[in-house]
Design an enzyme around this catalytic site. Structure first.
Site, mmCIF file in Angstrom:
data_model
loop_
_atom_site.group_PDB
_atom_site.id
_atom_site.type_symbol
_atom_site.label_atom_id
_atom_site.label_comp_id
_atom_site.label_asym_id
_atom_site.label_seq_id
_atom_site.Cartn_x
_atom_site.Cartn_y
_atom_site.Cartn_z
ATOM 1 N N ASN A 394 2.979 -10.766 2.661
ATOM 2 C CA ASN A 394 4.263 -10.919 3.341
ATOM 3 C C ASN A 394 4.541 -9.747 4.273
ATOM 4 O OD1 ASN A 394 6.901 -11.575 4.109
ATOM 5 N ND2 ASN A 394 7.420 -12.366 2.099
ATOM 6 N N ASP A 395 4.937 -8.618 3.730
ATOM 7 C CA ASP A 395 5.332 -7.473 4.552
ATOM 8 C C ASP A 395 4.200 -6.994 5.471
ATOM 9 O OD1 ASP A 395 7.884 -7.389 3.361
ATOM 10 O OD2 ASP A 395 7.077 -6.268 1.662
ATOM 11 N N VAL A 396 2.959 -7.115 5.018
ATOM 12 C CA VAL A 396 1.825 -6.595 5.797
ATOM 13 C C VAL A 396 1.475 -7.483 6.982
ATOM 14 C CG1 VAL A 396 0.858 -5.397 3.814
ATOM 15 C CG2 VAL A 396 0.118 -7.729 4.304
#
Length: 466
Positions: A394-396
């Site tokens: 997600n964040d990456v």
């Protein structure tokens, strides 16, 4: 009773084995061999230390019983712990190393004559400095690791916890510790020693609470380094060569890893050490996702896109770990290869919740090492990729890291998944990642959301491919 010279030789051998262990762990291909070297080195160091006690006294028996209890508990936990819980397990183990350093320092301070450090009130200055530093770093490691464990386990909010003047308070407390160590060496008053430990426990909490969830992999690496330096400091106090070597290796390797990860995330190494970075306002980046259009699909849609692609890049993340989808993923990739599709894996330095999390899971599924690439090796390939299959990351992959200065992940290099012709994003819902922010990639025109458990979706895609 083993002689001092022979004891030093065995400790040196164990130190060499620890170095070989670190070298082996630097690559997935040699990691098992590295683990073996580490286990042999530790078994040798423990055995020689126990033999050096000299006789089977009551103290030796107590030591043996405690080791059996601790070893049994450690083995039980190792067998039972799932890979998804490995980050918090590591944080928990770091806390125990720190606490052990504190206890040894207390024992050495209260009974210096047992350790040949002098007498109470007249301890050698060098030994006093060593045990003070070991106790301080150990106390910081203990409470810091406990906070990291609580955040990773979900028992405490993963969002940064900040308050006015936090950085200055940390700085003042650090300077106070230095001053207290000086006064302790000058006066050898018990009060200063206990105050050092109490302030260090407090500082460990204050250093970790302002660090956001997305940055936890670096925190774990940093605490690993702290635990090593604490052990090394106590090793000097005890004049134990094995403890000095082991602590120095763990401390330096952890610091180097933290630096590499900070560089990969475009963060300041010194800010990590001092604590409190990643603590920006997350609400400004959390736009109303309910008002944005989202394209969703099913396994048949995903299978059609990938089967007709010439190249597919797999981007694994924490969601894959939670669903234990790595074996199904390997089976899906094998099916794609039979159709002539080129498949590779893209690993972000902080994918998952600890360094190397995704690499270990893929290795568990016997994914060939030459198909797995780090961010800097594969990021340019996304522009020429037909399909990017994002499974739980997600964040990456969040493009706001490039566009929103108010985002807690702003400036962090991400995998350029959005440049692919098509993006298949496997996720249970539109909920934010561990950083607590919405992912702009969900709403891109070339993104097809696959709302399902990662393992079940991958298995359904396999059925469609076959």
């Amino acid at each position: 009773m083993i002689s001092a010279n022979l004891l030093a030789v065995f400790y040196l051998i164990s130190g060499v084995l620890f170095i070989l262990a670190l070298r082996g762990l630097s690559s997935p291909e040699t990691s098992r061999q590295g683990n073996l070297f580490g286990m042999i080195g530790m078994a040798l160091a423990i055995s020689v230390t126990m033999i050096s006690v000299g006789n089977f006294s009551t103290g030796f028996l107590y030591l043996l019983i405690l080791m059996l209890i601790g070893g049994s508990l450690g083995s039980f936990i190792a067998f039972k712990i799932p890979m998804t819980a490995m980050p918090e397990l590591v944080a928990g183990f770091h806390s125990l190393v720190g606490l052990a350093a504190v206890f040894v320092a207390i024992s050495a301070f209260l009974n210096p004559e047992v350790f040949n450090l002098g007498l109470p009130g007249n301890i050698k200055i060098a030994s006093l400095i060593e045990m003070s530093l070991g106790a301080a770093i150990g106390a910081i490691t203990f409470t810091g690791s406990v906070i990291a464990f609580l955040k990773l386990r979900g028992l405490m909010s993963g969002s940064p916890i900040t308050f006015f003047g936090q950085h200055y308070i940390n700085l003042v407390l650090g300077l106070v510790l230095v001053g207290l160590i000086f006064y302790l060496c000058k006066t050898q008053v018990d009060t200063w020693f206990w105050t050092i430990i109490i302030i260090s426990f407090l500082l460990g909490v204050l250093l970790i609470i302002p660090i956001g969830g997305a940055d936890m992999p670096v925190v774990i690496s940093m605490l690993n380094s702290y635990s090593g330096w604490a052990a090394a400091g106590i090793g000097f106090t005890l004049e134990n060569t094995a403890l000095i070597i082991t602590g120095a290796l763990v401390g330096s390797s952890g610091a180097i890893l933290s630096y590499i990860m900070c560089k990969g995330m475009n963060r300041s190494f010194f800010n990590v050490i001092l604590g409190g970075w990643g603590a920006t306002d997350q609400s400004s980046s959390d736009k109303s996702k309910e008002q944005k259009p989202v394209k969703s699909g099913n396994a048949d849609d995903a299978a059609f896109l990938m089967k007709n692609a010439s190249s597919v890049i797999i981007v694994p993340g924490y969601g894959m770990a939670v669903a234990q989808a790595q074996h199904a993923l390997r089976e899906m990739v094998d099916a794609l290869k039979k159709n002539g599709v080129k498949v590779t894996y893209a690993i972000h330095p902080v994918a998952g919740r600890m360094p190397g999390h995704m690499n270990v899971l893929l290795a568990e599924a016997n994914v060939p090492y030459d198909e797995v690439f780090e961010l800097e090796e594969i990021n340019n390939d996304f522009a020429n990729c037909d399909v990017a299959y994002v499974i739980g990351a997600n964040d990456v992959t969040n493009p706001v890291a490039k566009t929103d200065p108010q985002s807690p992940i702003y400036g962090m290099p991400i995998l350029d998944v959005e440049k692919s012709k098509s993006v298949l994003f496997v996720k249970r819902s539109l909920s934010p990642g561990y950083a607590g922010i919405d992912n702009d990639l969900f709403y891109r025109d070339n993104t097809l959301m696959l709302f399902a458990d990662a393992k079940k979706m991958t298995e359904d895609i396999i059925k469609s491919l076959n």
